[in-house]
Write a protein that holds these residues in place. Structure first.
Motif, PDB file in Angstrom:
ATOM      1  N   ASP A 192       0.808  -1.222   0.000  1.00 14.60           N
ATOM      2  CA  ASP A 192       0.000   0.000   0.000  1.00 14.60           C
ATOM      3  C   ASP A 192       0.838   1.268   0.000  1.00 14.60           C
ATOM      4  O   ASP A 192       0.467   2.265  -0.622  1.00 14.60           O
ATOM      5  CB  ASP A 192      -0.939   0.016   1.214  1.00 14.60           C
ATOM      6  N   THR A 193       1.964   1.254   0.711  1.00 10.34           N
ATOM      7  CA  THR A 193       2.790   2.464   0.832  1.00 10.34           C
ATOM      8  C   THR A 193       3.933   2.490  -0.183  1.00 10.34           C
ATOM      9  O   THR A 193       4.130   3.479  -0.881  1.00 10.34           O
ATOM     10  CB  THR A 193       3.360   2.587   2.256  1.00 10.34           C
ATOM     11  N   LEU A 194       4.690   1.390  -0.273  1.00 11.29           N
ATOM     12  CA  LEU A 194       5.855   1.383  -1.160  1.00 11.29           C
ATOM     13  C   LEU A 194       5.490   1.111  -2.613  1.00 11.29           C
ATOM     14  O   LEU A 194       6.189   1.554  -3.519  1.00 11.29           O
ATOM     15  CB  LEU A 194       6.874   0.337  -0.686  1.00 11.29           C
ATOM     16  N   GLY A 195       4.429   0.354  -2.847  1.00 16.67           N
ATOM     17  CA  GLY A 195       4.009   0.094  -4.212  1.00 16.67           C
ATOM     18  C   GLY A 195       4.431  -1.239  -4.778  1.00 16.67           C
ATOM     19  O   GLY A 195       4.351  -1.458  -6.004  1.00 16.67           O
ATOM     20  N   ALA A 196       4.880  -2.175  -3.928  1.00 10.57           N
ATOM     21  CA  ALA A 196       5.197  -3.518  -4.416  1.00 10.57           C
ATOM     22  C   ALA A 196       3.930  -4.197  -4.921  1.00 10.57           C
ATOM     23  O   ALA A 196       2.835  -3.955  -4.423  1.00 10.57           O
ATOM     24  CB  ALA A 196       5.826  -4.347  -3.290  1.00 10.57           C
ATOM     25  N   GLN A 197       4.097  -5.057  -5.914  1.00 14.32           N
ATOM     26  CA  GLN A 197       2.964  -5.806  -6.453  1.00 14.32           C
ATOM     27  C   GLN A 197       2.710  -7.091  -5.675  1.00 14.32           C
ATOM     28  O   GLN A 197       1.591  -7.577  -5.614  1.00 14.32           O
ATOM     29  CB  GLN A 197       3.209  -6.136  -7.930  1.00 14.32           C
ATOM     30  N   SER A 198       3.772  -7.648  -5.100  1.00 17.79           N
ATOM     31  CA  SER A 198       3.636  -8.887  -4.333  1.00 17.79           C
ATOM     32  C   SER A 198       4.723  -8.941  -3.274  1.00 17.79           C
ATOM     33  O   SER A 198       5.728  -8.216  -3.351  1.00 17.79           O
ATOM     34  CB  SER A 198       3.726 -10.118  -5.249  1.00 17.79           C
ATOM     35  N   VAL A 199       4.519  -9.809  -2.276  1.00 14.80           N
ATOM     36  CA  VAL A 199       5.443  -9.947  -1.153  1.00 14.80           C
ATOM     37  C   VAL A 199       5.715 -11.422  -0.921  1.00 14.80           C
ATOM     38  O   VAL A 199       4.793 -12.249  -0.986  1.00 14.80           O
ATOM     39  CB  VAL A 199       4.864  -9.318   0.135  1.00 14.80           C
ATOM     40  N   ILE A 200       6.971 -11.757  -0.654  1.00 12.12           N
ATOM     41  CA  ILE A 200       7.346 -13.111  -0.279  1.00 12.12           C
ATOM     42  C   ILE A 200       8.257 -13.035   0.932  1.00 12.12           C
ATOM     43  O   ILE A 200       9.104 -12.137   1.020  1.00 12.12           O
ATOM     44  CB  ILE A 200       8.037 -13.859  -1.456  1.00 12.12           C
ATOM     45  N   THR A 201       8.059 -13.925   1.881  1.00 13.45           N
ATOM     46  CA  THR A 201       8.906 -13.891   3.073  1.00 13.45           C
ATOM     47  C   THR A 201      10.308 -14.353   2.726  1.00 13.45           C
ATOM     48  O   THR A 201      10.526 -15.096   1.755  1.00 13.45           O
ATOM     49  CB  THR A 201       8.350 -14.790   4.191  1.00 13.45           C
ATOM     50  N   ARG A 202      11.244 -13.918   3.527  1.00  8.21           N
ATOM     51  CA  ARG A 202      12.647 -14.296   3.335  1.00  8.21           C
ATOM     52  C   ARG A 202      12.815 -15.813   3.346  1.00  8.21           C
ATOM     53  O   ARG A 202      13.542 -16.376   2.517  1.00  8.21           O
ATOM     54  CB  ARG A 202      13.467 -13.645   4.451  1.00  8.21           C
ATOM     55  N   GLU A 203      12.139 -16.478   4.280  1.00  5.80           N
ATOM     56  CA  GLU A 203      12.266 -17.931   4.408  1.00  5.80           C
ATOM     57  C   GLU A 203      11.714 -18.634   3.168  1.00  5.80           C
ATOM     58  O   GLU A 203      12.344 -19.553   2.627  1.00  5.80           O
ATOM     59  CB  GLU A 203      11.543 -18.419   5.663  1.00  5.80           C
ATOM     60  N   SER A 204      10.547 -18.208   2.702  1.00  8.29           N
ATOM     61  CA  SER A 204       9.951 -18.819   1.515  1.00  8.29           C
ATOM     62  C   SER A 204      10.814 -18.588   0.281  1.00  8.29           C
ATOM     63  O   SER A 204      10.966 -19.474  -0.575  1.00  8.29           O
ATOM     64  CB  SER A 204       8.545 -18.261   1.271  1.00  8.29           C
ATOM     65  N   PHE A 205      11.383 -17.405   0.186  1.00  6.75           N
ATOM     66  CA  PHE A 205      12.226 -17.067  -0.969  1.00  6.75           C
ATOM     67  C   PHE A 205      13.439 -17.988  -1.044  1.00  6.75           C
ATOM     68  O   PHE A 205      13.749 -18.531  -2.111  1.00  6.75           O
ATOM     69  CB  PHE A 205      12.657 -15.604  -0.864  1.00  6.75           C
ATOM     70  N   THR A 206      14.126 -18.164   0.084  1.00  5.88           N
ATOM     71  CA  THR A 206      15.329 -19.021   0.076  1.00  5.88           C
ATOM     72  C   THR A 206      14.962 -20.487  -0.132  1.00  5.88           C
ATOM     73  O   THR A 206      15.663 -21.212  -0.843  1.00  5.88           O
ATOM     74  CB  THR A 206      16.129 -18.846   1.368  1.00  5.88           C
ATOM     75  N   GLN A 207      13.871 -20.937   0.461  1.00  8.53           N
ATOM     76  CA  GLN A 207      13.463 -22.331   0.278  1.00  8.53           C
ATOM     77  C   GLN A 207      13.087 -22.617  -1.173  1.00  8.53           C
ATOM     78  O   GLN A 207      13.403 -23.671  -1.719  1.00  8.53           O
ATOM     79  CB  GLN A 207      12.278 -22.653   1.194  1.00  8.53           C
ATOM     80  N   ARG A 208      12.422 -21.653  -1.797  1.00  9.21           N
ATOM     81  CA  ARG A 208      11.939 -21.865  -3.161  1.00  9.21           C
ATOM     82  C   ARG A 208      13.052 -21.772  -4.197  1.00  9.21           C
ATOM     83  O   ARG A 208      13.073 -22.550  -5.161  1.00  9.21           O
ATOM     84  CB  ARG A 208      10.852 -20.843  -3.477  1.00  9.21           C
ATOM     85  N   TYR A 209      13.987 -20.836  -3.989  1.00 12.02           N
ATOM     86  CA  TYR A 209      14.949 -20.544  -5.051  1.00 12.02           C
ATOM     87  C   TYR A 209      16.398 -20.910  -4.734  1.00 12.02           C
ATOM     88  O   TYR A 209      17.257 -20.782  -5.609  1.00 12.02           O
ATOM     89  CB  TYR A 209      14.883 -19.059  -5.422  1.00 12.02           C
ATOM     90  N   ASN A 210      16.680 -21.374  -3.534  1.00  7.51           N
ATOM     91  CA  ASN A 210      18.069 -21.665  -3.190  1.00  7.51           C
ATOM     92  C   ASN A 210      18.298 -23.152  -2.947  1.00  7.51           C
ATOM     93  O   ASN A 210      19.340 -23.545  -2.457  1.00  7.51           O
ATOM     94  CB  ASN A 210      18.487 -20.878  -1.933  1.00  7.51           C
ATOM     95  N   SER A 211      17.317 -23.990  -3.295  1.00  8.39           N
ATOM     96  CA  SER A 211      17.416 -25.417  -2.978  1.00  8.39           C
ATOM     97  C   SER A 211      18.235 -26.196  -3.998  1.00  8.39           C
ATOM     98  O   SER A 211      18.708 -27.301  -3.720  1.00  8.39           O
ATOM     99  CB  SER A 211      16.012 -26.024  -2.884  1.00  8.39           C
ATOM    100  N   LYS A 212      18.431 -25.615  -5.189  1.00  6.82           N
ATOM    101  CA  LYS A 212      19.168 -26.298  -6.255  1.00  6.82           C
ATOM    102  C   LYS A 212      20.233 -25.363  -6.821  1.00  6.82           C
ATOM    103  O   LYS A 212      20.190 -24.155  -6.616  1.00  6.82           O
ATOM    104  CB  LYS A 212      18.202 -26.713  -7.373  1.00  6.82           C
ATOM    105  N   PRO A 213      21.205 -25.918  -7.570  1.00  9.30           N
ATOM    106  CA  PRO A 213      22.220 -25.061  -8.190  1.00  9.30           C
ATOM    107  C   PRO A 213      21.630 -24.028  -9.150  1.00  9.30           C
ATOM    108  O   PRO A 213      22.191 -22.970  -9.371  1.00  9.30           O
ATOM    109  CB  PRO A 213      23.120 -26.058  -8.926  1.00  9.30           C
ATOM    110  N   LEU A 214      20.470 -24.354  -9.730  1.00  6.24           N
ATOM    111  CA  LEU A 214      19.782 -23.441 -10.635  1.00  6.24           C
ATOM    112  C   LEU A 214      18.288 -23.757 -10.551  1.00  6.24           C
ATOM    113  O   LEU A 214      17.892 -24.916 -10.577  1.00  6.24           O
ATOM    114  CB  LEU A 214      20.277 -23.631 -12.070  1.00  6.24           C
ATOM    115  N   THR A 215      17.479 -22.723 -10.426  1.00  2.00           N
ATOM    116  CA  THR A 215      16.037 -22.948 -10.289  1.00  2.00           C
ATOM    117  C   THR A 215      15.289 -22.297 -11.447  1.00  2.00           C
ATOM    118  O   THR A 215      15.866 -21.559 -12.250  1.00  2.00           O
ATOM    119  CB  THR A 215      15.511 -22.373  -8.964  1.00  2.00           C
TER     120      THR A 215
END
Length: 334
Positions: A192-215
């Protein structure tokens, strides 16, 4: 000129570092080109480190932190800057080993000062401060890599912090679809204030994208402000030919990742430094921040505080509990 003034003075006492609001004298400042009466400053993580005795930031105490300042020149030894000129100062050695903006006066070399551009007040300059300049350098690096809104989503980490919040706001102003990565659960401020379109938590981000050498690629580009596993994940999740900038290490100074994003997708990693950024680039970016890149709700991104509130807010920054930017207003009207 000798003048008593108020400052947040950090002193070392029996191995502890104590924050106290004290009266000091301008004769305690170094003999430099410009003496500036500071109207506004802002708080950065580096200030919090200085206030806790971090010798990697500040080597000698007593010390007055504050790596940002905006104010009016009261004495000048150089023709480039006249008395009564409004200026802003960020980076170089201000607030590190040179007494900084948490005092009502600073004394600096003329080569550190930027004349306040038209369209930007002193308070607005400190709404941005070093955090805003760092964010602007990061955005500029993406634009130089020919990123446009149609290219795809941009991920920004540390999105509720100083640099991250400014990066989200600037990108949103320019029309980009921003995914804010944050350790904080709330998304009202981010969307609402900064104008981001979506939000992801730090934990979800690392779990989703850091689990393999390339995602699976999800972002056209990224701005990382924290380092460590988040930066690694951001690189692995960036589309072919994309660019990721990095400017912080609050999570970690180490980068453990594979080389696959670089050799299989041609991803570029660009380091961002605002401390020694060339003056011509600074002037250009401050002009952009004063005009096309200035969020319409800039004042909503900050909390204005007084000198007496400063110790508490420094602790909040140090502990990672801050949201947005804190701008210090000095009582210099009398």
């Amino acid at each position: 000129m000798e003048q008593l003034f108020n400052a947040l003075l950090i002193t070392e006492q029996d191995g502890m570092y104590v924050k106290e609001i004290k009266q000091v004298n301008t004769n305690q400042l170094p003999d430099n080109d410009l003496l500036i009466r500071v109207k506004y400053s802002s708080i950065n993580f580096k200030d919090a480190l200085s206030a806790t005795g971090n010798k990697g930031v500040t080597k000698k105490y007593p010390h007055v932190p504050g790596i940002d300042a905006a104010g009016v020149i009261v004495q000048s030894k150089v023709p480039e800057f006249a008395v009564d000129t409004e200026v802003l100062v960020t980076g170089f050695d201000l607030g590190m080993n040179t007494w900084g903006g948490f005092g009502e006066y600073i004394s600096i070399p003329a080569s550190w000062a930027v004349a306040l551009p038209d369209g930007l007040s002193m308070q607005e300059a400190m709404c941005f401060g070093t955090a805003g300049l760092t964010a602007a350098l990061s955005v500029q690096a993406l634009l130089k890599a020919r990123l446009v809104p149609a290219t795809g989503k941009v991920a920004v980490s540390g999105a509720t912090g100083g640099v991250g919040s400014m990066a989200v706001a600037i990108l949103a102003k320019l029309g980009f679809d921003v995914t804010a990565v944050s350790g904080k659960e709330e998304d009202g401020f981010l969307i609402d204030t900064l104008g981001a379109q979506s939000v992801i938590t730090r934990e979800s981000f690392t779990q989703r994208y850091n689990s393999k050498p390339l995602t699976t690629p999800a972002f056209a580009a990224g701005i990382d402000t924290v380092g460590g596993a988040i930066l690694s994940a951001m690189l692995k999740a960036t589309h072919y030919g994309g660019t990721v900038t990095c400017c912080g290490m609050v999570a970690s100074a180490d980068l453990n990742t594979s080389i696959f994003p670089f050799i299989l997708r041609g991803v570029s990693l660009v380091g961002i430094d605002s401390v020694q950024a060339p003056m011509q680039l600074r002037q250009y970016l401050w002009q952009q921040l004063a005009t096309d890149w200035k969020p319409a709700n800039l004042h909503a991104l900050i909390q204005e505080i007084s000198l007496t509130q400063l110790p508490e807010k420094l602790d909040a920054i140090y502990q990672g509990k801050a949201k947005g930017r804190y701008v210090l207003k000095h009582n210099t009207d009398s």
